[in-house]
Design an enzyme around this catalytic site. Structure first.
Site, short mmCIF file in Angstrom:
data_model
loop_
_atom_site.label_atom_id
_atom_site.label_comp_id
_atom_site.label_asym_id
_atom_site.label_seq_id
_atom_site.Cartn_x
_atom_site.Cartn_y
_atom_site.Cartn_z
N LYS A 80 0.85 -1.18 0.00
CA LYS A 80 0.00 0.00 0.00
C LYS A 80 0.89 1.23 0.00
O LYS A 80 1.98 1.22 0.58
CB LYS A 80 -0.89 0.02 1.25
N ALA A 238 -20.57 1.94 2.62
CA ALA A 238 -20.17 3.34 2.83
C ALA A 238 -18.81 3.37 3.54
O ALA A 238 -17.78 3.47 2.89
CB ALA A 238 -21.24 4.07 3.62
#
Ligand code: NAD
Length: 368
Positions: A80, A238
């Site tokens: 990442k 979400a």
């Protein structure tokens, strides 16, 4: 906790700090595990409150990428990139070109693309400096927006969950509560409505929730009311952390299965769901469609192949549920066990001598 202690605890291999003052770039690349191949993971740009927060986010997210790739059948490791900055204020062409140069210094050990705070257009500038990028706009040879693929993976995952709970994956007449009507949520609602599910939606942006509801015949509730809806499936699409001490007792569903990353506030909430006899589809398994899509760019993007691989999320979840049942463990523990098994299997291959252009050195260079 010290950085090395955190790396030891998480099993990380490398942490690279990148600083280019002229571009205003402060970035961290975390490489968790490269057993399956080079580290693949998006680039998050975020105004972290501290350096420590940025480091630990990079470590946590790269670890998640190893697991996600392992169970998506993607032959990449976990990495990442985080850029410490405000995406609304600090983006510039030179910042992304500088980032691209840093990515290039690792010679393909890290391949990155979009994540929260970055979008495909940002990487057009980075592409000037490195080919080790995915998720570029279609006009630049990338695969474009991945939310349709992600929504498809969540949809087939929900069917697998219903099959596990009811013995039948048919969505007709099933009630699904979708939290978040953004890129993935809205497309999931469309698929659910098309197959006859009764859908309830919510969004902190009420206009967005109303528009999606109008288009697909769904019902709208206030954001906080979504946890209390009697339904078959609660689909968080979400934010992370929505399955927590406050919400678990409120849920009135049989299944939690959605697109959001890091749905569980803590791993122990997988057990809390199980105690309430709610089946949890581990988020990194069910939402892997986007990863499958961007990883495919590295082989020459083929949409049919991507959809076929994404459809395999269903059988993968069924396998996880079977392992959880057989071993009396949570579905999260079962997924973790399967990640370890895939990595261990791949690691044993390294004990084979594979002749290369430079003998054993060639073997290492090929990353076997
Ligand atoms: P998005 O930003 O397009 O949509 C998120 C939606 O959630 C927005 O409409 C936002 O208003 C709404 N929202 C935010 N807080 C909310 C709350 N408290 N209650 C209700 N609604 C709220 O993002 P997306 O691309 O649709 O991604 C959704 C989730 O899925 C994220 O967690 C993302 O990390 C994850 N995910 C996305 C992809 C992808 O391909 N886009 C892939 C894997 C995982």
């Amino acid at each position: 906790m010290s950085i090395f202690a955190a790396m030891a605890a998480g099993g990380h291999r490398q942490l690279v700090f990148c600083y280019e003052p002229a571009a205003g770039l402060k970035a961290i690349m975390a490489i968790h595990d490269t057993t399956l191949g080079p580290g693949l993971g998006g680039c998050r740009m975020w105004p972290y409150a501290s350096e420590e927060e940025a480091v630990f986010d990079a470590l946590r997210l790269s670890q998640g990428m190893t697991a996600k790739s392992a169970l998506a059948g993607v032959n990449y490791g976990g990495a990442k990139v985080v850029v410490w900055g405000d995406p609304g204020r600090d983006k510039s062409e030179v910042l992304f070109r500088a980032l691209g140069r840093f990515v290039h210094t690792l010679g393909g050990l890290v391949i990155t693309g979009t994540d929260a705070g970055t979008d495909p257009e940002d990487f057009v500038a980075a592409r000037q400096a490195t080919p080790y990028l995915v998720g570029l706009p279609q006009a630049y040879g990338g695969s474009g927006d991945s939310s349709e693929t992600t929504a498809y993976g969540v949809f087939v995952g929900i069917q697998a969950c219903l099959e596990e709970v009811y013995g039948d994956g048919d969505l007709k007449g099933r009630r699904v509560a979708v939290q978040g009507c953004g890129k993935v949520g809205s497309k999931l609602v469309r698929r659910l409505a098309e197959t006859g599910a009764e859908v309830t939606v919510t969004d902190v942006d009420p206009a967005r929730a109303r528009a999606v509801a109008r288009q697909h015949g769904a019902r709208v509730v206030e954001p906080d009311a979504i946890y209390d809806q009697p339904c078959d499936v609660f689909a968080p699409c979400a934010l992370g952390g929505v399955i927590n001490d406050e919400t678990v007792p409120r849920l009135r569903c049989r299944v939690v299965a959605g697109a959001a990353n890091n749905q569980l506030a803590e791993p122990r909430h997988a057990a809390a769901l199980q105690e309430r006899q709610i089946l949890y589809a581990p988020d990194y398994v069910i939402n892997a469609g986007g990863l499958i899509q961007v990883a495919d760019e590295l082989h020459g993007f083929d949409r049919d192949r991507v959809m076929r691989k994404t459809a395999a999320i269903g059988p993968m979840l069924r396998a996880i549920f079977r392992v959880a049942r057989e071993r009396s463990i949570t579905t999260l523990e079962a997924a973790e066990w399967m990640v370890r098994r895939r990595l261990a299997g791949a690691a044993t291959l390294r004990t084979f001598y594979r002749p290369g252009p430079a003998g054993a050195a060639g073997d290492r260079a090929a990353g076997a």
